[in-house]
Write a protein that holds these residues in place. Structure first.
Motif, PDB file in Angstrom:
ATOM      1  N   GLY A  56      20.266 -42.927 -29.315  1.00  0.00           N
ATOM      2  CA  GLY A  56      21.155 -42.960 -28.159  1.00  0.00           C
ATOM      3  C   GLY A  56      22.060 -44.161 -28.237  1.00  0.00           C
ATOM      4  N   ASP A  57      22.818 -44.390 -27.171  1.00  0.00           N
ATOM      5  CA  ASP A  57      23.816 -45.454 -27.170  1.00  0.00           C
ATOM      6  C   ASP A  57      23.261 -46.821 -26.750  1.00  0.00           C
ATOM      7  OD1 ASP A  57      25.762 -43.635 -27.950  1.00  0.00           O
ATOM      8  OD2 ASP A  57      26.283 -43.118 -25.876  1.00  0.00           O
ATOM      9  N   HIS A  58      22.168 -46.831 -26.012  1.00  0.00           N
ATOM     10  CA  HIS A  58      21.608 -48.109 -25.540  1.00  0.00           C
ATOM     11  C   HIS A  58      20.940 -48.842 -26.702  1.00  0.00           C
ATOM     12  CE1 HIS A  58      19.169 -50.984 -23.311  1.00  0.00           C
ATOM     13  NE2 HIS A  58      19.922 -50.733 -22.255  1.00  0.00           N
ATOM     14  N   PRO A  59      21.067 -50.172 -26.773  1.00  0.00           N
ATOM     15  CA  PRO A  59      20.438 -50.916 -27.878  1.00  0.00           C
ATOM     16  C   PRO A  59      18.935 -50.696 -28.007  1.00  0.00           C
ATOM     17  CG  PRO A  59      21.975 -52.326 -26.686  1.00  0.00           C
ATOM     18  CD  PRO A  59      21.873 -51.051 -25.899  1.00  0.00           C
ATOM     19  N   ASP A  60      18.265 -50.358 -26.908  1.00  0.00           N
ATOM     20  CA  ASP A  60      16.819 -50.125 -26.959  1.00  0.00           C
ATOM     21  C   ASP A  60      16.459 -48.745 -27.498  1.00  0.00           C
ATOM     22  OD1 ASP A  60      16.347 -52.628 -25.823  1.00  0.00           O
ATOM     23  OD2 ASP A  60      16.349 -51.834 -23.781  1.00  0.00           O
ATOM     24  N   GLU A  61      17.424 -47.862 -27.609  1.00  0.00           N
ATOM     25  CA  GLU A  61      17.147 -46.468 -27.969  1.00  0.00           C
ATOM     26  C   GLU A  61      17.128 -46.312 -29.486  1.00  0.00           C
ATOM     27  OE1 GLU A  61      19.010 -44.687 -23.814  1.00  0.00           O
ATOM     28  OE2 GLU A  61      20.037 -44.243 -25.714  1.00  0.00           O
ATOM     29  N   THR A  62      16.019 -46.774 -30.079  1.00  0.00           N
ATOM     30  CA  THR A  62      15.864 -46.769 -31.528  1.00  0.00           C
ATOM     31  C   THR A  62      14.459 -46.329 -31.906  1.00  0.00           C
ATOM     32  OG1 THR A  62      15.206 -49.102 -31.565  1.00  0.00           O
ATOM     33  CG2 THR A  62      17.558 -48.617 -31.851  1.00  0.00           C
ATOM     34  N   MET A  63      14.277 -46.050 -33.173  1.00  0.00           N
ATOM     35  CA  MET A  63      12.959 -45.704 -33.714  1.00  0.00           C
ATOM     36  C   MET A  63      12.893 -46.137 -35.168  1.00  0.00           C
ATOM     37  SD  MET A  63      13.373 -41.543 -34.087  1.00  0.00           S
ATOM     38  CE  MET A  63      13.959 -41.287 -32.415  1.00  0.00           C
ATOM     39  N   ASP A  64      11.666 -46.369 -35.649  1.00  0.00           N
ATOM     40  CA  ASP A  64      11.411 -46.628 -37.059  1.00  0.00           C
ATOM     41  C   ASP A  64      10.751 -45.386 -37.646  1.00  0.00           C
ATOM     42  OD1 ASP A  64      12.366 -49.202 -36.660  1.00  0.00           O
ATOM     43  OD2 ASP A  64      10.370 -50.113 -36.569  1.00  0.00           O
ATOM     44  N   ILE A  65      11.237 -44.959 -38.813  1.00  0.00           N
ATOM     45  CA  ILE A  65      10.762 -43.714 -39.417  1.00  0.00           C
ATOM     46  C   ILE A  65      10.180 -44.003 -40.800  1.00  0.00           C
ATOM     47  CG2 ILE A  65      11.385 -41.384 -40.145  1.00  0.00           C
ATOM     48  CD1 ILE A  65      13.731 -41.499 -38.167  1.00  0.00           C
ATOM     49  N   PHE A  66       8.929 -43.567 -40.993  1.00  0.00           N
ATOM     50  CA  PHE A  66       8.206 -43.757 -42.251  1.00  0.00           C
ATOM     51  C   PHE A  66       7.981 -42.383 -42.884  1.00  0.00           C
ATOM     52  CE2 PHE A  66       7.257 -47.226 -39.468  1.00  0.00           C
ATOM     53  CZ  PHE A  66       7.028 -48.343 -40.257  1.00  0.00           C
ATOM     54  N   PRO A  67       8.559 -42.107 -44.046  1.00  0.00           N
ATOM     55  CA  PRO A  67       8.353 -40.798 -44.667  1.00  0.00           C
ATOM     56  C   PRO A  67       6.942 -40.643 -45.217  1.00  0.00           C
ATOM     57  CG  PRO A  67       9.597 -42.218 -46.133  1.00  0.00           C
ATOM     58  CD  PRO A  67       9.451 -42.972 -44.835  1.00  0.00           C
ATOM     59  N   ALA A 111       7.771 -44.529 -35.032  1.00  0.00           N
ATOM     60  CA  ALA A 111       7.458 -45.481 -33.963  1.00  0.00           C
ATOM     61  C   ALA A 111       8.654 -45.532 -33.024  1.00  0.00           C
ATOM     62  CB  ALA A 111       7.160 -46.855 -34.541  1.00  0.00           C
ATOM     63  N   LEU A 112       8.433 -45.151 -31.781  1.00  0.00           N
ATOM     64  CA  LEU A 112       9.518 -44.972 -30.816  1.00  0.00           C
ATOM     65  C   LEU A 112       9.693 -46.197 -29.932  1.00  0.00           C
ATOM     66  CD1 LEU A 112      11.571 -43.070 -29.465  1.00  0.00           C
ATOM     67  CD2 LEU A 112       9.698 -42.187 -28.073  1.00  0.00           C
ATOM     68  N   ASN A 113      10.923 -46.557 -29.690  1.00  0.00           N
ATOM     69  CA  ASN A 113      11.259 -47.655 -28.781  1.00  0.00           C
ATOM     70  C   ASN A 113      11.882 -47.103 -27.505  1.00  0.00           C
ATOM     71  OD1 ASN A 113      11.177 -50.693 -29.027  1.00  0.00           O
ATOM     72  ND2 ASN A 113      13.244 -50.458 -28.225  1.00  0.00           N
ATOM     73  N   TYR A 114      11.720 -47.836 -26.411  1.00  0.00           N
ATOM     74  CA  TYR A 114      12.373 -47.475 -25.152  1.00  0.00           C
ATOM     75  C   TYR A 114      12.602 -48.747 -24.340  1.00  0.00           C
ATOM     76  CZ  TYR A 114       7.437 -47.534 -23.543  1.00  0.00           C
ATOM     77  OH  TYR A 114       6.130 -47.867 -23.278  1.00  0.00           O
ATOM     78  N   SER A 115      13.481 -48.680 -23.362  1.00  0.00           N
ATOM     79  CA  SER A 115      13.759 -49.827 -22.498  1.00  0.00           C
ATOM     80  C   SER A 115      12.555 -50.111 -21.607  1.00  0.00           C
ATOM     81  CB  SER A 115      14.992 -49.556 -21.640  1.00  0.00           C
ATOM     82  OG  SER A 115      16.137 -49.391 -22.439  1.00  0.00           O
ATOM     83  N   LEU A 116      12.429 -51.361 -21.199  1.00  0.00           N
ATOM     84  CA  LEU A 116      11.261 -51.792 -20.442  1.00  0.00           C
ATOM     85  C   LEU A 116      11.601 -52.099 -18.991  1.00  0.00           C
ATOM     86  CD1 LEU A 116       9.691 -54.208 -23.087  1.00  0.00           C
ATOM     87  CD2 LEU A 116       9.106 -51.808 -22.677  1.00  0.00           C
ATOM     88  N   ALA A 117      10.607 -51.900 -18.131  1.00  0.00           N
ATOM     89  CA  ALA A 117      10.702 -52.315 -16.732  1.00  0.00           C
ATOM     90  C   ALA A 117      10.579 -53.843 -16.670  1.00  0.00           C
ATOM     91  CB  ALA A 117       9.596 -51.656 -15.920  1.00  0.00           C
ATOM     92  N   PRO A 118      11.158 -54.473 -15.665  1.00  0.00           N
ATOM     93  CA  PRO A 118      11.866 -53.881 -14.527  1.00  0.00           C
ATOM     94  C   PRO A 118      13.335 -53.577 -14.779  1.00  0.00           C
ATOM     95  CG  PRO A 118      11.711 -56.233 -14.213  1.00  0.00           C
ATOM     96  CD  PRO A 118      10.966 -55.931 -15.486  1.00  0.00           C
ATOM     97  N   GLY A 119      13.828 -53.892 -15.993  1.00  0.00           N
ATOM     98  CA  GLY A 119      15.230 -53.615 -16.283  1.00  0.00           C
ATOM     99  C   GLY A 119      15.554 -52.143 -16.291  1.00  0.00           C
ATOM    100  N   ALA A 120      14.570 -51.312 -16.624  1.00  0.00           N
ATOM    101  CA  ALA A 120      14.739 -49.862 -16.622  1.00  0.00           C
ATOM    102  C   ALA A 120      13.743 -49.243 -15.653  1.00  0.00           C
ATOM    103  CB  ALA A 120      14.518 -49.295 -18.022  1.00  0.00           C
TER     104      ALA A 120
END
Length: 295
Positions: A56-67, A111-120
């Motif tokens: 996604g567009d937010h800096p927190d919207e990332t993931m690490d992928i291991f084949p 491994a999935l990342n997401y934004s954290l509370a209380p900011g989200a």
């Protein structure tokens, strides 16, 4: 006399029941958090992986992928891990301790990342995870993963978020099939959030009663009755244990496959590390669910 707010608990009792951190000594907790970070860093160093992949567009919207390691002809099943931390702590950077075991067994590990509370808000966090799952479905083939064999797992808040991925009502809008998720590993999850506004957790979550209800997996029928594995630590509070077993009972009542796996002697936090040990019951249970064979 104290007023009862939820299931015959008053405010002070609910704070005890939903305080996972206080179930282990501080020094042990800090040691386990360091192990999360160290083992995840080691996995990123030792294994082929693509880091910080944006969904996604937010800096927190990332993931690490291991084949998958030594990938056989064809695409590999995919395991997406959603971290815990009571929606306010940790990240994908501490979420790759399982990657060596899963990739060796023949799976793509995410491994999935997401934004954290209380900011989200929790609504935003759930939306991010759902968009991440849709991204995986549409793009994981580029990384050797089979979009028709996506499995998920999560601990604590991550178990809750897995429950919201299994819930019905979002797939059509995301452009993914109802049976997107083929199985799940649910560790120490929370599936009924209605008590949370009455606890110290709301100091950072700021949940209204309505938001707690609409983000409670127990309020929804699953979109697809895939197999699930439920587990929790031996020394968890009664409410953490009850929430897991009630969710499993709801699953069974709908006629769907699910099992409780106990690994003796573990707690809310080292349960995650156990899942990265190939011969542990939790790892073997998921490998079997995913149709993986191990050396």
């Amino acid at each position: 006399m104290s007023s009862k707010l939820y299931r015959d608990f008053d405010h002070a009792e609910l704070d005890v029941q939903y305080n996972a951190r206080n179930t282990v000594p501080l020094a042990l907790f800090q040691s386990l958090m360091q192990q999360y970070a160290d083992q995840s860093r080691a996995a990123r160093t030792a294994l082929p992986c693509t880091l910080d992949v944006a969904f996604g567009d937010h800096p927190d919207e990332t993931m690490d992928i291991f084949p998958a390691v030594g990938l056989a002809p064809g695409l590999a099943p995919v395991f997406v891990y959603i971290h815990g931390g009571y929606w306010r702590a940790l990240s994908k950077n501490e979420s790759s301790s399982m990657a060596p075991a899963y990739t060796k067994a023949g799976a793509v590990y995410v491994a999935l990342n997401y934004s954290l509370a209380p900011g989200a808000s929790l609504d935003q966090i759930v939306d991010q995870c759902r968009r991440a799952m849709a991204w995986v479905y549409r793009n994981i083939e580029k990384f050797g993963g089979d979009p028709e064999r996506i499995y998920i797992g999560g601990s604590s808040a991550g178990g809750h978020l897995c429950g919201m991925m299994l819930a019905s009502g979002w797939h059509a809008d995301a452009g993914v099939p109802d049976n997107l998720i083929k199985g799940a590993l649910l560790l120490s999850g929370l599936y009924d959030l209605t008590p949370i506004p009455h606890t110290h957790i709301n100091e950072w979550m700021h949940l209204s009663a309505a938001e707690a209800a609409r983000n409670s997996p127990a309020q929804y029928e699953p979109a697809y009755g895939c197999p699930i594995i439920v587990s929790y630590g031996d020394n968890e509070t009664d409410e953490f244990k009850r929430q897991s077993m009630d969710y499993l009972a709801q699953w069974h009542a709908l006629g769907y496959p699910g099992e409780y796996l106990r690994v003796p002697g573990l707690n809310h936090f080292d349960l995650v590390l156990e899942c990265g040990i190939s011969d542990s019951p939790l790892a073997k249970g998921m490998f079997s669910m995913m149709g993986l064979t191990r050396d």
